[in-house]
Design an enzyme around this catalytic site. Structure first.
Site, PDB file in Angstrom:
ATOM      1  NE  ARG A 102      -4.335  -1.126   0.026  1.00 52.01           N
ATOM      2  CZ  ARG A 102      -4.538  -2.125  -0.835  1.00 52.01           C
ATOM      3  NH1 ARG A 102      -3.618  -2.451  -1.721  1.00 52.01           N
ATOM      4  NH2 ARG A 102      -5.683  -2.781  -0.835  1.00 52.01           N
ATOM      5  CG  HIS A 159      -3.275  -0.028  -6.718  1.00 53.88           C
ATOM      6  ND1 HIS A 159      -3.606   0.567  -5.538  1.00 53.88           N
ATOM      7  CD2 HIS A 159      -3.464  -1.364  -6.510  1.00 53.88           C
ATOM      8  CE1 HIS A 159      -3.972  -0.352  -4.650  1.00 53.88           C
ATOM      9  NE2 HIS A 159      -3.896  -1.543  -5.225  1.00 53.88           N
TER      10      HIS A 159
END
Ligand code: NDP
Ligand code: OXD
Length: 319
Positions: A234, A282
């Site tokens: 993350r 991502h």
């Protein structure tokens, strides 16, 4: 017997996802978040919510909610709802997702090992030059976050000849891997890491974890003389200003980043400008809609047969 209804609040690849859920959950009423306002009575029908970055407060309005399914392995996007109801939260664990993450991590480790960005530059300059090439077995890959994804990546990297260490909260027994556990073992782990792969979830403890202090503790005696960081966990776990400073000073040999403090990454970020920074939006492990839908269908069947849900998140730990 009446079948329990499902809410989809998913916000990404929505059309493909909705079609896959309709097919995997045939016979159930499926509500999309956008249609709920038109049919307020539906709020009481819904027993299951399938979500990616759900609208804050929405789940609290479902009085008969029994379970929430995250459309990702990570659940920070759900837990940040301040009104999240106290029902089981199930994360996504599936060979499709795991396989995609292994592909990403192996690709990035090899991109750095085989100095692909430097060869790209040489190609653009029409220059025929061979660089000295260390072997995989000379590199120690340290995997931060040694869970489902971290361990699958370890297996693949060991197969390629890398030395692999793993760091997690609790110790792990895995053949061919040295396991480091907890904060007391962190410095030792970092000091033996030439290529750091972060697959940490985003929690109160991992916020800003990949920072200047951590970089200074990574090994400097590896084949490239400076470490590499790969982050596919993350973005909130990294301090981008510190990564930029370390790329500028040479304290980092290179980075691969799939996740960012703020997504999408701003056009103004200096990260874009480094040839030794490999950036992706991502996408390390975006699963096929069919895999996501059949995981949810399987878990609902388990619950309704009284077998219990799998992959339920520990809310206290935050992952
Ligand atoms: P797991 O829950 O299986 O693994 C998480 C690991 O992190 C565990 O080993 C856990 O330790 C460790 N950990 C968590 N907190 C700490 C801490 N404070 N100190 C030390 N270790 C810690 O998750 P997955 O492997 O399935 O997924 C990992 C993350 O990858 C997800 O949370 C998500 O954020 C990210 N992800 C990113 C994707 C992308 O496309 N970029 C796709 C999918 C996931 P322990 O084993 O002891 O519990
Ligand atoms: C996930 C992700 O958590 O794609 O699965 O980020």
């Amino acid at each position: 017997m009446t079948t329990k209804s499902v809410l989809l609040d998913i916000n990404f690849q929505a059309e493909g996802q909705i079609a896959a859920f309709r097919s995997a959950l045939t016979g159930r009423t499926i509500y999309e978040r956008e249609n709920l306002d038109a049919d307020p009575a539906s709020l009481t029908d819904i027993a299951y919510a399938v979500v990616w970055k759900p609208q804050h407060g929405l789940l609290a309005k479902l009085p008969n909610l029994e379970a929430i399914f995250s459309l990702g392995a990570g659940v920070d996007h759900v837990l940040d709802d301040p009104d999240l109801p106290d029902v089981p939260l199930v994360r996504f664990v599936d060979p499709d997702l795991t396989g995609r993450m292994v592909e990403y991590v192996v690709l990035q480790v090899l991109m750095h090992l085989r100095q692909q960005r430097r060869y790209d530059e040489l190609q653009h300059a029409r220059t025929w030059r061979e660089l000295p090439q260390p072997a995989a077995k000379e590199f120690r890959v340290g995997i931060l976050g040694f869970g489902v994804l971290g361990r699958a990546c370890a297996t693949a990297l060991i197969g390629l000849g890398f030395q692999v260490n793993g760091w997690s909260r609790s110790a792990k027994a895995m053949e061919g891997v040295q396991s480091f556990a907890g904060s007391a073992a962190l410095d030792d782990f970092l000091g033996q890491t030439d290529i750091l792969v972060s697959l940490l979830p985003f929690t109160d403890h991992t916020k800003g974890f990949l920072n200047k202090g951590l970089i200074s503790k990574l090994a400097k005696d590896g084949p490239f003389g400076a470490p590499v960081i790969i982050n596919a966990g993350r973005g909130g776990s990294q301090v981008e200003d510190d990564l930029i400073a370390a790329l500028q000073s040479g304290a980092l040999h290179g980075v691969s980043l799939d996740v960012f403090e703020t997504e999408p990454l701003s056009e103004d970020s200096s990260l874009w400008g480094f040839s030794n920074a490999i950036l992706t939006p991502h996408m390390a492990a975006v699963s096929a809609p069919e895999a996501l839908a059949s995981h949810v269908a399987r878990q609902i069947s388990r619950l309704e047969r009284g077998e219990g849900l799998e992959h339920v998140v520990d809310r206290l730990q935050g992952y």
